[in-house]
Design a protein around this motif. Structure first.
Motif, PDB file in Angstrom:
ATOM      1  N   GLY A 342       0.796  -1.231  -0.080  1.00  0.00           N
ATOM      2  CA  GLY A 342      -0.033  -0.018  -0.088  1.00  0.00           C
ATOM      3  C   GLY A 342       0.919   1.323  -0.054  1.00  0.00           C
ATOM      4  N   LEU A 343       1.860   1.169   0.818  1.00  0.00           N
ATOM      5  CA  LEU A 343       2.720   2.444   0.763  1.00  0.00           C
ATOM      6  C   LEU A 343       3.476   3.034  -0.514  1.00  0.00           C
ATOM      7  CD1 LEU A 343       4.694   1.779   4.122  1.00  0.00           C
ATOM      8  CD2 LEU A 343       2.810   3.452   3.595  1.00  0.00           C
ATOM      9  N   PHE A 344       3.835   1.681  -1.473  1.00  0.00           N
ATOM     10  CA  PHE A 344       4.323   1.890  -2.673  1.00  0.00           C
ATOM     11  C   PHE A 344       3.396   2.126  -3.762  1.00  0.00           C
ATOM     12  CE2 PHE A 344       8.297   0.115  -0.698  1.00  0.00           C
ATOM     13  CZ  PHE A 344       9.112   0.785  -1.368  1.00  0.00           C
ATOM     14  N   ASN A 345       2.051   2.011  -3.576  1.00  0.00           N
ATOM     15  CA  ASN A 345       0.786   2.480  -4.720  1.00  0.00           C
ATOM     16  C   ASN A 345       1.256   3.622  -5.215  1.00  0.00           C
ATOM     17  OD1 ASN A 345      -1.645   3.672  -5.389  1.00  0.00           O
ATOM     18  ND2 ASN A 345      -2.024   1.404  -5.411  1.00  0.00           N
ATOM     19  N   GLN A 346       1.289   3.643  -6.489  1.00  0.00           N
ATOM     20  CA  GLN A 346       1.569   4.969  -7.382  1.00  0.00           C
ATOM     21  C   GLN A 346       0.643   5.964  -7.181  1.00  0.00           C
ATOM     22  OE1 GLN A 346       2.013   4.096 -11.482  1.00  0.00           O
ATOM     23  NE2 GLN A 346       2.580   6.151 -12.158  1.00  0.00           N
ATOM     24  N   PRO A 363       6.982   7.567  -8.992  1.00  0.00           N
ATOM     25  CA  PRO A 363       7.671   6.408  -9.843  1.00  0.00           C
ATOM     26  C   PRO A 363       6.517   5.408  -9.967  1.00  0.00           C
ATOM     27  CG  PRO A 363       9.064   7.197  -8.045  1.00  0.00           C
ATOM     28  CD  PRO A 363       7.874   7.942  -7.728  1.00  0.00           C
ATOM     29  N   ALA A 364       6.520   4.683 -11.013  1.00  0.00           N
ATOM     30  CA  ALA A 364       5.595   3.609 -11.217  1.00  0.00           C
ATOM     31  C   ALA A 364       6.376   2.255 -10.850  1.00  0.00           C
ATOM     32  CB  ALA A 364       5.379   3.416 -12.554  1.00  0.00           C
ATOM     33  N   TRP A 365       6.246   2.017  -9.407  1.00  0.00           N
ATOM     34  CA  TRP A 365       6.971   0.958  -8.559  1.00  0.00           C
ATOM     35  C   TRP A 365       6.377  -0.439  -9.369  1.00  0.00           C
ATOM     36  CZ3 TRP A 365      10.754   2.370  -6.106  1.00  0.00           C
ATOM     37  CH2 TRP A 365      10.871   3.668  -5.312  1.00  0.00           C
ATOM     38  N   PHE A 366       5.110  -0.469  -9.712  1.00  0.00           N
ATOM     39  CA  PHE A 366       4.895  -1.948 -10.208  1.00  0.00           C
ATOM     40  C   PHE A 366       4.797  -2.208 -11.659  1.00  0.00           C
ATOM     41  CE2 PHE A 366       3.132  -0.881  -5.791  1.00  0.00           C
ATOM     42  CZ  PHE A 366       3.274  -2.389  -5.057  1.00  0.00           C
ATOM     43  N   ALA A 367       5.051  -0.982 -12.399  1.00  0.00           N
ATOM     44  CA  ALA A 367       4.969  -1.119 -13.793  1.00  0.00           C
ATOM     45  C   ALA A 367       6.486  -1.074 -14.240  1.00  0.00           C
ATOM     46  CB  ALA A 367       4.255  -0.015 -14.373  1.00  0.00           C
ATOM     47  N   LEU A 371      12.251  -0.288 -11.076  1.00  0.00           N
ATOM     48  CA  LEU A 371      11.775  -0.028 -10.090  1.00  0.00           C
ATOM     49  C   LEU A 371      11.045  -1.047  -9.225  1.00  0.00           C
ATOM     50  CD1 LEU A 371      10.400   3.281 -11.023  1.00  0.00           C
ATOM     51  CD2 LEU A 371      12.294   3.114  -9.801  1.00  0.00           C
ATOM     52  N   ALA A 372      10.459  -1.922  -9.779  1.00  0.00           N
ATOM     53  CA  ALA A 372       9.816  -3.103  -8.911  1.00  0.00           C
ATOM     54  C   ALA A 372      10.926  -4.012  -8.211  1.00  0.00           C
ATOM     55  CB  ALA A 372       9.139  -3.887 -10.027  1.00  0.00           C
ATOM     56  N   ARG A 373      12.088  -4.310  -9.039  1.00  0.00           N
ATOM     57  CA  ARG A 373      13.221  -5.064  -8.290  1.00  0.00           C
ATOM     58  C   ARG A 373      13.692  -4.166  -7.139  1.00  0.00           C
ATOM     59  NH1 ARG A 373      16.330  -7.527 -13.542  1.00  0.00           N
ATOM     60  NH2 ARG A 373      14.819  -9.240 -14.063  1.00  0.00           N
ATOM     61  N   ALA A 374      13.831  -2.914  -7.484  1.00  0.00           N
ATOM     62  CA  ALA A 374      14.239  -2.029  -6.313  1.00  0.00           C
ATOM     63  C   ALA A 374      13.506  -2.034  -5.281  1.00  0.00           C
ATOM     64  CB  ALA A 374      14.583  -0.705  -6.863  1.00  0.00           C
ATOM     65  N   MET A 375      12.222  -1.917  -5.498  1.00  0.00           N
ATOM     66  CA  MET A 375      11.022  -1.916  -4.322  1.00  0.00           C
ATOM     67  C   MET A 375      11.273  -3.358  -3.562  1.00  0.00           C
ATOM     68  SD  MET A 375       7.115  -1.731  -4.578  1.00  0.00           S
ATOM     69  CE  MET A 375       7.163  -3.269  -5.764  1.00  0.00           C
ATOM     70  N   LEU A 376      11.448  -4.437  -4.172  1.00  0.00           N
ATOM     71  CA  LEU A 376      11.611  -5.723  -3.554  1.00  0.00           C
ATOM     72  C   LEU A 376      12.789  -5.708  -2.772  1.00  0.00           C
ATOM     73  CD1 LEU A 376      10.983  -8.261  -6.432  1.00  0.00           C
ATOM     74  CD2 LEU A 376       9.595  -8.035  -4.334  1.00  0.00           C
ATOM     75  N   LEU A 377      13.826  -5.213  -3.140  1.00  0.00           N
ATOM     76  CA  LEU A 377      15.014  -5.203  -2.393  1.00  0.00           C
ATOM     77  C   LEU A 377      15.076  -4.331  -1.078  1.00  0.00           C
ATOM     78  CD1 LEU A 377      17.798  -4.908  -5.137  1.00  0.00           C
ATOM     79  CD2 LEU A 377      17.341  -6.934  -3.536  1.00  0.00           C
ATOM     80  N   PRO A 456       6.320  -6.920 -13.497  1.00  0.00           N
ATOM     81  CA  PRO A 456       5.750  -6.833 -14.692  1.00  0.00           C
ATOM     82  C   PRO A 456       6.225  -8.128 -15.504  1.00  0.00           C
ATOM     83  CG  PRO A 456       7.165  -5.108 -14.562  1.00  0.00           C
ATOM     84  CD  PRO A 456       7.130  -5.562 -13.334  1.00  0.00           C
ATOM     85  N   ASP A 457       5.417  -8.632 -16.532  1.00  0.00           N
ATOM     86  CA  ASP A 457       5.551  -9.611 -17.276  1.00  0.00           C
ATOM     87  C   ASP A 457       6.723  -9.373 -18.403  1.00  0.00           C
ATOM     88  OD1 ASP A 457       4.174 -11.488 -15.687  1.00  0.00           O
ATOM     89  OD2 ASP A 457       2.455 -11.631 -16.823  1.00  0.00           O
ATOM     90  N   TYR A 458       7.687 -10.409 -18.791  1.00  0.00           N
ATOM     91  CA  TYR A 458       8.107 -10.198 -19.913  1.00  0.00           C
ATOM     92  C   TYR A 458       7.139 -10.490 -21.197  1.00  0.00           C
ATOM     93  CZ  TYR A 458      12.469 -11.012 -17.565  1.00  0.00           C
ATOM     94  OH  TYR A 458      13.451 -10.968 -16.830  1.00  0.00           O
ATOM     95  N   LEU A 459       7.444  -9.863 -22.263  1.00  0.00           N
ATOM     96  CA  LEU A 459       6.504 -10.042 -23.419  1.00  0.00           C
ATOM     97  C   LEU A 459       7.039 -11.095 -24.363  1.00  0.00           C
ATOM     98  CD1 LEU A 459       6.330  -6.277 -24.126  1.00  0.00           C
ATOM     99  CD2 LEU A 459       4.744  -7.800 -22.900  1.00  0.00           C
ATOM    100  N   ASN A 460       6.017 -11.722 -25.111  1.00  0.00           N
ATOM    101  CA  ASN A 460       6.389 -12.760 -26.354  1.00  0.00           C
ATOM    102  C   ASN A 460       7.208 -13.740 -25.637  1.00  0.00           C
ATOM    103  OD1 ASN A 460       5.440 -10.834 -28.307  1.00  0.00           O
ATOM    104  ND2 ASN A 460       7.297  -9.524 -28.333  1.00  0.00           N
ATOM    105  N   THR A 461       6.604 -14.376 -24.699  1.00  0.00           N
ATOM    106  CA  THR A 461       7.165 -15.635 -23.920  1.00  0.00           C
ATOM    107  C   THR A 461       6.207 -16.610 -24.093  1.00  0.00           C
ATOM    108  OG1 THR A 461       6.258 -14.920 -21.929  1.00  0.00           O
ATOM    109  CG2 THR A 461       8.783 -14.476 -22.423  1.00  0.00           C
TER     110      THR A 461
END
Length: 521
Positions: A342-346, A363-367, A371-377, A456-461
């Protein structure tokens, strides 16, 4: 001098005859239950599980009935639990990694063939519309063919259970008796009607095929030679292909469901041989290693620094600071993760609100993958540093104060003390614990699942793969979410994870042994 006779311990004294007979009777009863359970498993096709049950059950009966197996009476529960809850799941997972087991290949070849042979279809051209009438306390059915001329009726059917043998139909001469039952009443009798089989005057068997319909059922498949199938409508022969796990015709067309077959090292070869799969897999494997290593590095740097600061005796209120800094470890992890989500909600998160007020950015932390990896760390470091802090606090207490006093006399400063005294003395006992922390974060499924779900997902997998997935969350998505439930591939990846973690454990044991001083002779 009179010899003294030492009485035998109670555990090895021979049992009285009556007690021994009772023990043998109980053992025989239990062994009969084991044999019955083994037979049921073997009859259901579980030969390996049945054999294991027979061996372990017989050994358990012998252990607790024989007088010479005292030690095993204490060891057997632990050994059995280890085999049941550790060894068996591991071996089963490794075995699945060499199969094509998935949502499309759940059954064995025999069960898939039996399923297809049981498939039927309604011959709509010969189906009858049905009406249900009340006949005293029972029921009577009137069937009308689509041509409107052929009308058949059953005799009055008694209440309760309907007959299992086919009920003969007779041509209806008079008008139907009374008013047919409404839809609600017919549905109330649906279970009874499903069990009913009717025989037309020409010998055709009619079955319940709908709320208001009875008709003949025709089998879609018939048994062929060599375990094959013959399509009843076209006469095409479909044979089992034990390389693909499907019944296929001469043109290579397949029919579902498939069946489970051994495919050797195909799942492992796919990890590196399939270019579309190799790219995301290698990226996820690399991110898993980086994520685990950076988490341990950041948590160790913060935890060790705080432990050294809180070990400074001139610092007032040290106990209060230590308690407050330990709170992230005391709060359940999943609660902290959801709070951070909730705290990282854009749009509504407090972190973006502060950044927007100070720097005008959201920042779009989840998109954004970076940034998403930095948030996890950030979140994982917050959850992990109290553990390192507590460990280092205990290790610092074991360092003799004389070393720091001698260092002060020599004029050394705090940084010199840390790098020349503190760090070398706590590094060796701390290293095995850091390896354990690395192995834990290597499989930190809860953080990924609750915070980003791998997005976010990888594309074309070919298979869904996220930029923040680690191997364990990637395996979960392959096995249970939106990848077609590919259990065999997930089991192969799980086996790879086990090998990596097992190597870390062996390294941990070697370092632990190296850290333990040898006993003096």
């Amino acid at each position: 001098m009179t010899a003294t006779t030492i009485p035998a311990p109670a555990s090895v004294r021979p049992a009285p005859p009556r007690s021994r007979a009772l023990t043998l009777a109980v053992a025989a009863t239990v062994e009969l239950l084991v044999l019955w359970f083994t037979w049921r498993l073997a009859a259901s096709g579980q030969l390996l599980l049945g054999t294991a049950t027979l061996v372990l059950g017989t050994f358990a009966v012998y252990t607790y009935s024989a007088a010479t197996s005292l030690a095993w009476r204490y060891l057997l529960p632990g050994v059995a639990g280890m085999l049941l809850f550790a060894a068996f799941p591991l071996l089963y997972t490794v075995q699945l990694g060499f199969t094509n087991y998935s949502s499309a290949h759940l059954l064995s070849e025999q069960r898939a063939r039996a399923y297809l042979l049981d498939q039927t279809d309604v011959d709509e051209a010969r189906a009858f519309a049905s009406q249900v009438f009340a006949a005293g306390q029972g029921l009577q059915l009137v069937l009308t063919h689509a041509d409107g001329r052929t009308r058949l009726a059953t005799p009055a059917l008694p209440p309760g259970a309907l007959p299992r043998e086919p009920v003969a139909l007779q041509p209806l001469v008079d008008a139907p008796p009374g008013t047919p039952l409404g839809l609600r009443e017919v549905i109330a009798h649906r279970e009874r009607l499903r069990a009913l089989t009717l025989r037309a005057p020409d010998g055709t068997l009619l079955h319940y095929t709908g709320v208001r319909e009875f008709g003949p059922l025709e089998r879609l498949w018939t048994a062929g030679d060599d375990g094959g199938l013959v399509h009843a409508a076209t006469g095409q022969v479909w044979r089992p292909n034990r390389d693909t796990g499907y019944f296929e015709n001469a043109a290579g067309e397949r029919v579902s469901p498939g069946f489970k077959v051994n495919i050797g090292w195909a799942n492992y070869a796919r990890m590196l041989g399939d270019a579309d799969f190799r790219g995301p897999f290698v990226s996820i494997f690399g991110w898993t290693v980086v994520f685990s290593a950076l988490t341990v590095l950041f948590a160790t740097a913060i935890g060790m620094t705080l432990a050294v600061l809180l070990n400074w005796e001139a610092l007032s209120h040290r106990a209060l600071y230590r308690t407050l800094l330990f709170l992230p470890y005391a709060v359940p992890g999943f609660i902290s993760i959801l709070v951070f989500k909730g705290l990282f909600n854009q749009n509504f998160g407090e972190i973006n609100a502060i950044l927007d007020a100070l720097f005008g950015i959201r920042p779009a932390w989840f998109a954004d993958p970076t940034l998403a990896r930095a948030m996890l760390l950030i979140v994982n470091t917050w959850l992990g540093y109290p553990y390192i802090m507590v460990l280092c606090t205990g290790l610092l207490k074991a360092i003799p104060a004389d070393l720091y006093e001698a260092s002060a006399i020599a004029g050394a400063g705090p940084l010199t003390n840390f790098f020349r005294i503190t760090a070398p003395l706590i590094a060796r006992p701390l290293t095995p614990l850091l390896i354990s922390a690395f192995a834990f974060n290597f499989n930190n499924f809860v953080l990924i699942a609750l915070l980003t779900d791998g997005r976010p997902d990888y594309l074309n997998t070919k298979l869904p793969a996220g930029t923040t997935d680690i191997l364990v969350s990637y395996t979960y998505r392959i096995a249970f979410t939106d990848a077609g439930a590919n259990f065999g591939l997930a089991a192969a990846i799980s086996t790879l994870i086990f090998v990596v973690v097992a190597l870390m454990s062996l390294l941990n044991l070697r370092l632990t042994g190296a850290a333990t001083p040898a006993p003096r002779s």
